[in-house]
Design a protein around this motif. Structure first.
Motif, mmCIF file in Angstrom:
data_model
loop_
_atom_site.group_PDB
_atom_site.id
_atom_site.type_symbol
_atom_site.label_atom_id
_atom_site.label_comp_id
_atom_site.label_asym_id
_atom_site.label_seq_id
_atom_site.Cartn_x
_atom_site.Cartn_y
_atom_site.Cartn_z
ATOM 1 N N ASN A 56 62.429 118.081 64.083
ATOM 2 C CA ASN A 56 62.630 118.584 62.712
ATOM 3 C C ASN A 56 61.309 118.457 61.948
ATOM 4 N N THR A 58 60.617 116.808 59.248
ATOM 5 C CA THR A 58 60.335 115.454 58.785
ATOM 6 C C THR A 58 59.638 114.646 59.884
ATOM 7 N N LEU A 61 56.076 115.760 60.040
ATOM 8 C CA LEU A 61 55.238 115.121 59.010
ATOM 9 C C LEU A 61 54.911 113.678 59.396
ATOM 10 N N THR A 82 59.228 118.160 45.178
ATOM 11 C CA THR A 82 59.328 118.506 46.590
ATOM 12 C C THR A 82 60.548 117.810 47.163
ATOM 13 N N PHE A 83 60.867 118.164 48.401
ATOM 14 C CA PHE A 83 61.916 117.437 49.107
ATOM 15 C C PHE A 83 61.349 116.056 49.462
ATOM 16 N N ASP A 154 52.212 120.623 53.418
ATOM 17 C CA ASP A 154 53.647 120.761 53.676
ATOM 18 C C ASP A 154 53.999 122.220 53.418
ATOM 19 N N HIS A 180 64.525 124.402 59.540
ATOM 20 C CA HIS A 180 65.883 124.163 59.053
ATOM 21 C C HIS A 180 66.492 125.529 58.669
ATOM 22 N N LYS A 183 65.165 127.692 55.815
ATOM 23 C CA LYS A 183 63.719 127.969 55.775
ATOM 24 C C LYS A 183 63.410 129.384 56.309
ATOM 25 N N GLY A 190 64.345 121.702 63.363
ATOM 26 C CA GLY A 190 63.072 121.921 64.048
ATOM 27 C C GLY A 190 61.912 121.893 63.084
ATOM 28 N N TYR A 319 63.386 120.472 42.625
ATOM 29 C CA TYR A 319 64.042 119.299 43.171
ATOM 30 C C TYR A 319 64.091 118.240 42.081
HETATM 31 C C1 LIG Z 1 62.830 121.151 54.483
HETATM 32 C C2 LIG Z 1 61.644 120.417 53.978
HETATM 33 C C3 LIG Z 1 61.039 119.364 54.682
HETATM 34 C C4 LIG Z 1 61.651 118.728 55.897
HETATM 35 O O1 LIG Z 1 62.019 119.569 56.877
HETATM 36 P P1 LIG Z 1 63.247 119.226 57.881
HETATM 37 O O2 LIG Z 1 63.008 120.204 58.980
HETATM 38 O O3 LIG Z 1 64.498 119.503 57.115
HETATM 39 O O4 LIG Z 1 63.125 117.819 58.296
HETATM 40 C C5 LIG Z 1 59.882 118.819 54.184
HETATM 41 N N1 LIG Z 1 59.338 119.266 53.056
HETATM 42 C C6 LIG Z 1 59.893 120.260 52.321
HETATM 43 C C7 LIG Z 1 59.222 120.707 51.071
HETATM 44 C C8 LIG Z 1 61.067 120.849 52.754
HETATM 45 O O5 LIG Z 1 61.632 121.812 52.025
#
Ligand SMILES: *Cc1c(COP(=O)(O)O)cnc(C)c1O
Length: 375
Positions: A56, A58, A61, A82-83, A154, A180, A183, A190, A319
């Motif tokens: 994924n 995350t 990252l 951000t998320f 990101d 995701h 996205k 992924g 967010y």
């Molecule tokens: C979706 C998202 C992530 C994490 O991605 P995942 O694939 O859901 O783990 C990180 N940063 C931002 C800004 C996102 O929107």
């Protein structure tokens, strides 16, 4: 009553389904030829040397932060809008998150605010292409070079977006894309890191697979021999996911064109509506339009949100400032830290935008929004 119109969702067709079914019948379910094919396809699409897939975004990252050598005592600057994953990845490796305020026009991290937050401990910057609009990456790279910082972009929202004609992913030291379902293209779960840096690439390959290094064959040690030289994780993507990704990637440009068309329709319909501010684009960038976000200048956001949801329109808010979450609050971050971001957040509303939105959906959303805010 119309069917619920979600703010974002996947677009899967028969070809995508067939690609996954074919892989189910193949000898490999995980880490077979499809993973390598998908990584090559993403690297080629973006125009970089290397791509490392993860289970994924995350995890991707996390891998990038580890490869960059971020650790205890290091500060990493990111956006509060951000998320949570953009900040959490710093915590996974023991670093300290520093939130720099956003630009009131683009809603992306403000390079001037990045400069203000640099200290002797700053190690990296994680700028976020919020809503799919690329950050001012040239300016951020200039700052990074002056202070010897690593830039991990990101790009969860921005696969396929361009900055000064260059694809997102070609400029930062490492760039993350997420797959995701909401996205730009999906592999269910992924993520991937793209980079031109061979050292980062090798570190991430090891990191995502237990820290195991393949060593050259030696007759003394035996054909089964390998070494675990670092503490890694099992963060691998499967061949099923990668097969879906290969199929989806072929449609990315069509998806983005559709998103741009829908965003343009929103812009035209809402630009002159009293009390709504439409999103602005930085000159020389082409957004991937992951999200369409408006500012409600006078209306009560919660009332508008509830009225839209009652009509089965899946408005959302992206967010909550990351440091408002109890986990970060408990680490000592206080309200008021990023005033532009906080004021922006209070008025923000996400309208549904994805390739499956119809003209009929659009008209319904716009009409409902106009009547609601002027009630
Ligand atoms: C979706 C998202 C992530 C994490 O991605 P995942 O694939 O859901 O783990 C990180 N940063 C931002 C800004 C996102 O929107």
């Amino acid at each position: 009553m119309v069917e619920f119109i979600s703010y974002g969702r996947q677009s899967i067709d028969g070809e995508d389904i067939q690609a996954v079914v074919d892989t189910l019948r193949s000898p490999y379910l995980t880490q077979g030829p499809k993973v390598a094919e998908f990584e090559q396809a993403v690297a080629d699409y973006v125009g970089v040397k290397y791509a490392v897939s993860f289970c994924n975004g995350t995890a991707a990252l996390h891998g990038a932060c580890s490869a960059a050598g971020i650790g205890e005592g290091d500060e990493v600057i990111t956006s509060p809008i951000t998320f949570a994953a953009s900040a959490n990845c710093v915590r996974y490796v023991g670093g300290t998150v520093v939130f720099a305020d956003i630009d009131a026009t683009t809603y992306n991290i403000d390079p001037t605010e990045i400069r203000k937050n640099i200290t002797a401990k700053t190690k990296a910057i994680i700028p976020v292409d919020f809503t799919g609009q690329p950050v001012d990456i040239d300016e951020i790279m200039t700052i990074a070079k002056e202070h010897n910082l690593v830039v991990i972009e990101d790009g969860a929202h921005s696969l396929g977006a361009t900055y000064k004609g260059r694809k997102v992913g070609t400029t930062a030291d490492m760039t993350m894309f997420s797959f995701h379902p909401v996205k730009p293209v999906t592999t269910a779960e992924g993520g991937i890191i793209v980079t031109d840096n061979e050292e980062y690439y090798k570190k991430m390959l090891q990191f995502r697979s237990h820290g195991i290094e393949q060593v050259p064959y030696s007759p003394e040690k035996g054909g089964w021999y390998y070494e675990m030289t670092d503490l890694g994780y099992n963060y691998r993507m499967t061949d099923l996911q990668a097969a879906l990704g290969v199929s989806q990637l072929k449609k990315l440009d069509t998806f983005i064109a559709k998103r741009q068309e829908l965003a343009e329709h929103y812009n035209q319909a809402l630009v002159n509506v009293e009390g709504i501010k439409i999103p602005q684009q930085l000159a020389n960038t082409k957004s991937g339009w992951h999200l369409y976000m408006i500012q409600l200048e006078h209306a009560n956001r919660k009332e508008v949100f509830n009225a839209m949801r009652a009509a089965n329109i899946g408005v959302h808010v992206h967010y909550i400032p990351v440091y408002w979450h109890p986990y970060y609050r408990d680490l000592g971050y206080e309200r008021g830290l990023c005033p532009v971001a906080e004021a922006w957040y209070e008025k923000a509303l996400t309208l549904p935008l994805h390739p499956g939105i119809t003209q009929e959906n659009m008209n319904f959303i716009i009409e409902k929004l106009e009547t609601t805010i002027h009630d």
